[in-house]
Design an enzyme around this catalytic site. Structure first.
Site, PDB file in Angstrom:
ATOM      1  N   ASP A 131      17.964  41.566  39.265  1.00 49.16           N
ATOM      2  CA  ASP A 131      18.390  40.499  40.171  1.00 49.16           C
ATOM      3  C   ASP A 131      17.628  40.705  41.476  1.00 49.16           C
ATOM      4  O   ASP A 131      16.526  41.243  41.463  1.00 49.16           O
ATOM      5  CB  ASP A 131      19.910  40.514  40.350  1.00 49.16           C
ATOM      6  CG  ASP A 131      20.488  39.137  40.666  1.00 49.16           C
ATOM      7  OD1 ASP A 131      20.036  38.533  41.656  1.00 49.16           O
ATOM      8  OD2 ASP A 131      21.379  38.659  39.939  1.00 49.16           O
ATOM      9  N   HIS A 134      14.943  38.626  41.068  1.00 54.20           N
ATOM     10  CA  HIS A 134      15.121  37.204  41.357  1.00 54.20           C
ATOM     11  C   HIS A 134      14.527  36.847  42.706  1.00 54.20           C
ATOM     12  O   HIS A 134      14.186  35.703  42.954  1.00 54.20           O
ATOM     13  CB  HIS A 134      16.609  36.838  41.338  1.00 54.20           C
ATOM     14  CG  HIS A 134      17.199  36.842  39.966  1.00 54.20           C
ATOM     15  ND1 HIS A 134      18.510  36.480  39.704  1.00 54.20           N
ATOM     16  CD2 HIS A 134      16.668  37.159  38.755  1.00 54.20           C
ATOM     17  CE1 HIS A 134      18.753  36.578  38.406  1.00 54.20           C
ATOM     18  NE2 HIS A 134      17.647  36.988  37.807  1.00 54.20           N
TER      19      HIS A 134
END
Length: 479
Positions: free
Chosen positions: A299, A333
């Protein structure tokens, strides 16, 4: 350029030739393209002041070697030995709990004031992935909401002078058989689903209780709630140091300081590719330094936060005075991210001399919020950033998740980016404010994106200033 009050869709410019992939580690030529470090003047004059306000923990010069408390380092359950060493340190007024070379399995480790957990080179600490070990519940913050939940794997609450150091390995024990399936369907674990033991029901209930103002002590979300704990969480602490260690396989976020003052994260490697495996998430913290780290995550690499929705506004503590420098970001991300739990606001963030690149890096710089989270987000400064391969270079998105469905418009202004060099991107910009609450004062200067599949979108921005910026070899002139 000023006055971009209307929606502006920028034309697509697709490179004529195929662009070769760039590996996660940048080539020497790319790294050398970074300009020399600028001086600390103008807004950057705040950086030395921030650094001088950060105090490293003061730890008494006495050691408590784990083997002196019965540990062998041969893979045994060392939970009792960790607890005994930390208690001895507490009774003595503090010291360094030393984990020597070897392999140790354990349940949660709770640190206390004036204590350093030192994981020596050659030492491996493996957390046992049995949720019942992380009870009783402790006060924690989960996705920006306060609650009583499973203990973080390494945890300290209301401690002063606390540290986690060393060149050893800390393994959270999470994988697609333990912890990660609680997310439900996710791209990290093909065998997970939305059925059975997942976080969905508890997450929805916690959001309802947060909005209803249920006292934190009455929000019980440990056993049978399936809300995964972070690997390291220091909560309401002062003078925090995390240095040198390698952190892998976290159930949830990897490093999560909350409501802390004086935080240094230095020379750390976070390598966790599970769902929500953010690398470092300072939340509602003041005076933070993150330097010389490597983030390779499932992430966001660094995500600066300040609480979600009603809880963020109730606690009302921004994250402020953050310096990020000399870090590397690979998978993730986003490289440097603000949000999405950002209702308490973020201000005075300085990122310089960082390098990002990976075929799996989705965004370089990102601000994510919406009309339910809002937040005052301002005075964000980025310079000397080298990006090899990324999908989107700069993203500011007011429509994240719930989008335009609330009564709390974000207030985002004074974002300055200079000396950014990107070799390859799918899209240069994804910048979307609200017509009634536009992004204000976005400045990009002395930067270039060598090859971009498209320019992307700039929507609802006032005070956009572009100076000496090229994309695909052409001067960028938004219009």
């Amino acid at each position: 350029m000023t006055g971009l009050n209307r929606r502006v869709f920028l034309q697509s410019l697709v490179a004529a030739a195929a662009v070769p992939a760039i590996p996660g580690a940048l080539s020497q030529a790319v790294a050398m393209s970074r300009p020399p470090r600028a001086q600390y003047n103008g807004p950057w004059a705040q950086v030395p002041k921030i650094l001088s306000a950060i105090k490293l923990p003061s730890i008494p010069a006495r050691d408590f070697n784990l083997k002196e408390f019965g540990a062998t380092g041969e893979g045994e359950d060392a939970s009792a030995f960790f607890a005994a060493a930390i208690e001895a340190s507490r009774k003595a007024g503090g010291g360094r709990v030393v984990v020597p070379a070897g392999k140790y399995r354990t349940g949660p480790i709770h640190l206390v004031s004036n204590t350093e957990l030192h994981v020596a080179e050659g030492a491996e600490v493996h957390f046992i992935p049995e949720p019942e070990r992380y009870l009783p519940a402790v006060k924690t913050r989960w996705e920006g909401m306060e609650m009583m939940g499973y203990s973080p794997l390494i945890y300290a609450h209301k401690a002063e002078n606390v540290a986690l150091t060393g060149k050893g390995l800390i393994d959270g024990g999470a994988d697609c058989d333990t912890w990660w399936p609680w997310k439900g369907a996710n791209t990290k674990c093909d065998n997970s689903s939305n059925e059975g033991d997942t976080q969905h029901a508890a997450r929805a209930k916690l959001m309802e209780e947060m909005e209803a103002g249920v006292p934190v002590a009455d929000r019980h979300y440990a056993e049978e709630s399936f809300l995964r704990p972070p690997l390291v969480q220091f909560y309401e602490c002062k003078n925090v140091l995390i240095e040198g260690v390698t952190l892998e396989n976290s159930p949830f976020w990897v490093i999560h300081p909350v409501l802390c003052e004086g935080v240094t994260v230095r020379g750390v490697t976070t390598r966790s590719h599970g769902p929500n495996s953010d690398g470092c998430d300072p939340e509602s913290c003041k005076n933070v330094l993150i330097e010389d780290c490597l983030f390779d995550n499932g992430d966001d690499c660094i995500a600066i936060k300040s609480g979600r929705n009603a809880d963020g506004r109730r606690v009302n503590v921004p994250t402020e005075n953050v310096v990020v420098r000399n870090c590397q970001m690979r998978d993730g991300h986003g490289g440097l991210v603000l949000g999405s739990e950002i209702s308490g606001g973020v201000r005075n963030v300085f990122l310089e001399d960082c390098v990002m690149s990976s075929p799996h890096l989705e965004r370089g710089l990102r601000i994510k919020t919406n009309a339910m989270r809002g937040g005052n987000i301002h005075d964000i400064y980025v310079r000397n950033l080298t990006i090899g391969q990324v999908k989107d270079v700069i993203v500011i998105n007011f429509f994240y998740e719930e989008g335009d469905k609330g009564d709390f418009d974000p207030n985002v202004y004074n974002i300055q980016v200079e000396n950014l060099v990107c070799k390859q991107a799918n899209r240069a910009f994804q910048i979307r404010g609200f017509e009634r609450a536009p992004i204000r004062g976005l400045q990009i200067s002395n930067s270039r994106i060598d090859q971009a599949g498209s320019l992307g979108v700039i929507e609802e921005v006032t005070g956009l200033t572009v100076n000496n910026v090229t994309i695909n070899g052409q001067a960028f002139k938004p219009g």
